[in-house]
Design a protein around this motif. Structure first.
Motif, mmCIF file in Angstrom:
data_model
loop_
_atom_site.group_PDB
_atom_site.id
_atom_site.type_symbol
_atom_site.label_atom_id
_atom_site.label_comp_id
_atom_site.label_asym_id
_atom_site.label_seq_id
_atom_site.Cartn_x
_atom_site.Cartn_y
_atom_site.Cartn_z
ATOM 1 N N ARG A 54 0.837 -1.214 0.000
ATOM 2 C CA ARG A 54 0.000 0.000 0.000
ATOM 3 C C ARG A 54 0.865 1.255 0.000
ATOM 4 O O ARG A 54 0.432 2.311 -0.462
ATOM 5 C CB ARG A 54 -0.927 -0.022 1.219
ATOM 6 N N GLN A 55 2.084 1.151 0.540
ATOM 7 C CA GLN A 55 2.980 2.305 0.507
ATOM 8 C C GLN A 55 3.390 2.617 -0.937
ATOM 9 O O GLN A 55 3.469 3.785 -1.330
ATOM 10 C CB GLN A 55 4.217 2.009 1.363
ATOM 11 N N MET A 56 3.638 1.565 -1.711
ATOM 12 C CA MET A 56 4.038 1.767 -3.109
ATOM 13 C C MET A 56 2.845 2.132 -3.987
ATOM 14 O O MET A 56 2.980 2.878 -4.953
ATOM 15 C CB MET A 56 4.709 0.495 -3.639
ATOM 16 N N ASP A 57 1.673 1.560 -3.656
ATOM 17 C CA ASP A 57 0.466 1.846 -4.435
ATOM 18 C C ASP A 57 -0.716 1.968 -3.475
ATOM 19 O O ASP A 57 -1.305 0.956 -3.074
ATOM 20 C CB ASP A 57 0.211 0.722 -5.443
ATOM 21 N N PRO A 58 -1.062 3.197 -3.061
ATOM 22 C CA PRO A 58 -2.149 3.380 -2.090
ATOM 23 C C PRO A 58 -3.484 2.793 -2.539
ATOM 24 O O PRO A 58 -4.358 2.525 -1.706
ATOM 25 C CB PRO A 58 -2.236 4.909 -1.943
ATOM 26 N N HIS A 59 -3.661 2.594 -3.833
ATOM 27 C CA HIS A 59 -4.932 2.066 -4.342
ATOM 28 C C HIS A 59 -4.852 0.574 -4.649
ATOM 29 O O HIS A 59 -5.711 0.021 -5.334
ATOM 30 C CB HIS A 59 -5.332 2.828 -5.613
ATOM 31 N N LEU A 60 -3.839 -0.096 -4.107
ATOM 32 C CA LEU A 60 -3.659 -1.523 -4.368
ATOM 33 C C LEU A 60 -4.868 -2.309 -3.866
ATOM 34 O O LEU A 60 -5.276 -2.182 -2.709
ATOM 35 C CB LEU A 60 -2.392 -2.014 -3.658
#
Length: 552
Positions: A415-421
Motif C-alpha cells: 500500500r505504501q508503493m500503491d495506495p490504491h492496491l
C-alpha cells in the motif's frame, strides 16, 4: 542477585518513559510508581509521544537484545493493542558497530583461517550493524563481491543473561497478573528465546537463504543472493553482494523509473506463492530487508531482492490447508465455512456452537465489505477474526501469528508503493491457481509416487495383519489396547486406595476386638502393666490412622 543492577536499570528506564501508563491503574507495579517520584521526569517531547513510541524508545535505550525483544513481541498482536504493536514493528535494529579488529578475530576463529587467506579484500568499515551481528564488504579471490555477516562478540552470553532476566520477569507476571493464563508469559519468553537462538546460527540462516533462492531460481519476481558455503559457518555467513533500492524509498524508485503499481502487485503474489506453493516464507519482510533491483533493464518488470533470512516460517499441511480455505471463505463471504474451518482445524474446541461463531464472523466481516475492496486490509480482517474467536477459546498457533505479522508487513509495503492496491483482486486468482494445482489429481499421483517406497516396504506385512484382525473379529476376542500416562496414574491411585481401604478395615476390626474384650472384662494378659485389649486398640487405631493418611 547478579541481575539486580540490570533489573534496577530496566525499572529506571521504564519509569522515566512512563511505561506503567500502558497498564490499567489497578495493575501498575508499585516499584515504578516509587521510582517516578525520585527519577527526573522526561522532557515534554517524550511525554508528547504516543504510548507505543515511548515503549519503543525505552527498549532502544535498554539495548540491542531488548530491541529484538520488542520486534518479536510486535508479532503478538493477540496480546498487544494495535497502536503498540505498530510502534514496536517500526523498531530499527541499528546499533553502534563493534571494532573491526574484533570482527576480524571472530571471522578467523569461525573459519579456522586468516582473513587474508580467505578474502582478497576486506573492508573494516561495516556496511550495517545490528543487535545480533554486523556486515562487512569483502572480495573473494576470484574477484566476486560478497558481504560477510559476523556475530557480535559475547552475544551468546548477553542473550542468555537477558533471556534469564526476561524469564524471571515472566515468572512475576505469571504469579501476579490476573490474566496470566491467557497471556502465558513463559510461553512468550520461550518463543523469543527460540527465535534468538535460531538467529545466532548463521549457518542456519544460510540454509534458509539457499532454500528460498532455489524456490525462486530464474524468477522475475524475487532475487535471493547466493550463499558461499566455503566461507560460511555457525558464526560467519558470506553472501553474494547485491545492490538495490530500499522498498520504502519511493523517491528513489520514481527516479529510477520503477513501475510501483506492478511492484506492489508482485509483492502480494510473492507472499501467497511462498506460503501456499512452497510452504516456506520470509517472515521478516519489513522495508529494511526488502530491496528493489535497480537494474535499468527491469524498469517495466521490476523484481524484489530479499535480505536477512534469520526468521522464516513454515506451516503444517493441515494448517496450510485450513488457512487457504479460510482465505477463500473470506473472499466468498462464506461465514458458515469460516466457523466450520476454525473448529475442524482444532483451533477451537468442538463444543463451540457453529451458528454463534458464524454470527460473530459475520459481525466482523460485513462492515468491511461496504467499502471498496482497495480500501480493505485482508490482514486486518484476519486479525479481527482471530481476536473475536479468542472469546470462544481460540488456541492461537505461533506459526499463524508469524504468518499474520508477515501479511501485515506485505500489505503495508504494498500500500505504501500503491495506495490504491486492491489486495483482494490480486490475491484471489493467485490463491485459486495454487490451490487448484496443489489439490489436483496430478499432485495426488505425485504424492503417491513419493510415498510408494514406504508403502511397498510395509506391503508384505499387510495380509498377515488383516488376517489376524479378521480372526479376532470372527472369534469375538478383539482387544482394545490403550496406553496413557493418565490411565496408568489412575490405576496406581486406585490400587493404593484399595490397599488403604483393606488396611483401614483391618485396623477398625482390631478396634472392635479390643472393645469387645474390654466390654467382657477379658483384657487378657498384661504387657508392661497394660491390658492386652488396650494394646490391640492402640495398634488398631494407629493402623487405621496410617491407612487413612493421604499419600503424595
Amino acid at each position: 542477585m547478579r541481575q539486580l543492577p540490570r533489573l534496577l536499570k530496566i525499572a529506571r528506564v521504564l519509569a522515566r518513559h512512563r511505561i506503567d501508563e500502558l497498564l490499567p491503574a489497578s495493575r501498575r507495579p508499585r516499584v515504578l510508581a516509587w521510582l517516578r517520584a525520585v527519577i527526573p521526569a522526561p522532557g515534554a517531547d517524550v511525554l508528547a509521544l504516543p504510548r507505543g513510541e515511548r515503549l519503543a524508545l525505552a527498549l532502544t535505550q535498554l539495548g540491542p537484545i531488548f530491541v529484538k525483544f520488542g520486534q518479536i513481541l510486535s508479532t503478538r498482536r493477540d496480546l498487544l493493542p494495535a497502536d503498540v504493536a505498530d510502534a514496536l514493528t517500526q523498531l530499527q535494529d541499528r546499533v553502534a558497530p563493534f571494532p573491526a579488529g574484533q570482527a576480524r578475530a571472530a571471522i578467523e576463529r569461525a573459519l579456522g583461517d586468516t582473513i587474508t587467506a580467505r578474502y582478497a579484500s576486506f573492508d573494516d568499515a561495516p556496511l550495517a550493524s545490528a543487535s545480533i551481528a554486523q556486515v562487512h564488504a569483502a572480495t573473494l579471490a576470484d574477484g566476486r563481491e560478497v558481504v560477510v555477516k559476523v556475530l557480535r562478540p559475547d552475544i551468546h552470553a548477553r542473550i542468555d543473561a537477558d533471556v534469564a532476566l526476561l524469564r524471571a520477569l515472566a515468572g512475576v507476571v505469571e504469579r501476579t497478573h490476573p490474566s496470566a493464563d491467557k497471556i502465558r508469559p513463559q510461553a512468550i519468553v520461550d518463543e523469543i528465546e527460540t527465535t534468538l537462538v535460531n538467529e545466532l546460527d548463521l549457518q542456519r540462516e544460510g540454509a534458509n537463504a539457499s532454500l528460498l533462492r532455489r524456490n525462486f531460481a530464474g524468477s522475475d519476481d524475487l532475487y535471493v543472493p547466493e550463499v558461499h558455503w566455503s566461507h560460511t559457518s555457525a558464526g560467519v555467513l558470506t553472501l553474494e553482494r547485491v545492490r538495490g533500492i530500499p522498498v520504502d524509498d519511493l523517491a528513489a524508485l520514481d527516479a529510477a523509473g520503477i513501475d510501483r503499481v506492478a511492484l506492489a502487485e508482485k509483492g502480494v503474489r510473492l507472499f501467497y506463492t511462498q506460503v501456499f506453493r512452497d510452504n516456506f516464507f520470509h517472515a521478516d519482510a519489513h522495508a529494511g530487508n526488502i530491496w528493489v533491483d535497480s537494474d535499468p533493464a527491469r524498469k517495466a518488470n521490476p523484481r524484489f531482492i530479499a535480505l536477512d533470512f534469520g526468521i522464516t516460517g513454515q506451516l503444517s499441511p493441515e494448517d496450510q490447508y485450513y488457512l487457504a480455505e479460510n482465505f477463500m471463505a473470506i473472499f466468498n463471504k462464506d461465514y458458515r465455512r469460516i466457523a466450520e474451518l476454525h473448529v475442524e482445524a482444532g483451533w477451537m474446541p468442538a463444543t463451540v456452537r457453529i451458528d454463534e461463531l458464524e454470527a460473530a464472523a459475520r459481525a466482523v466481516c460485513e462492515p468491511y465489505f461496504t467499502r471498496p475492496l482497495s480500501e480493505i486490509s485482508l490482514a486486518e480482517v484476519l486479525l479481527k477474526l482471530f481476536r473475536t474467536a479468542q472469546k470462544y477459546e481460540l488456541t492461537l498457533q505461533p506459526q499463524l501469528i508469524l504468518l499474520q505479522k508477515t501479511l501485515l508487513n506485505i500489505e503495508g509495503v504494498g500500500r505504501q508503493m500503491d495506495p490504491h492496491l486492491d489486495i483482494w483482486a490480486v490475491a484471489r486468482p493467485v490463491l485459486e491457481k495454487i490451490l487448484l494445482e496443489r489439490y489436483s489429481p496430478q499432485r495426488a499421483v505425485q504424492e503417491f509416487r513419493k510415498r510408494l517406497p514406504e508403502i511397498m516396504t510395509h506391503a508384505p506385512d499387510m495380509p498377515r495383519l488383516v488376517h489376524a484382525w479378521l480372526t479376532q473379529q470372527v472369534e469375538g476376542r478383539h482387544e482394545l489396547a490403550m496406553r496413557s500416562r493418565d490411565l496408568a496414574d489412575l490405576a496406581t491411585t486406585l490400587r493404593g486406595m484399595q490397599r488403604r481401604i483393606v488396611a483401614a478395615i483391618l485396623g477398625v476390626g482390631l478396634l472392635l476386638v479390643a472393645a469387645v474384650l474390654y466390654g467382657l472384662d477379658a483384657g487378657g494378659p498384661r504387657i508392661l502393666s497394660v491390658p492386652a485389649s488396650a494394646w490391640i486398640a492402640g495398634i488398631g487405631g494407629l493402623w487405621a490412622l496410617l491407612a487413612a493418611w493421604p499419600r503424595r
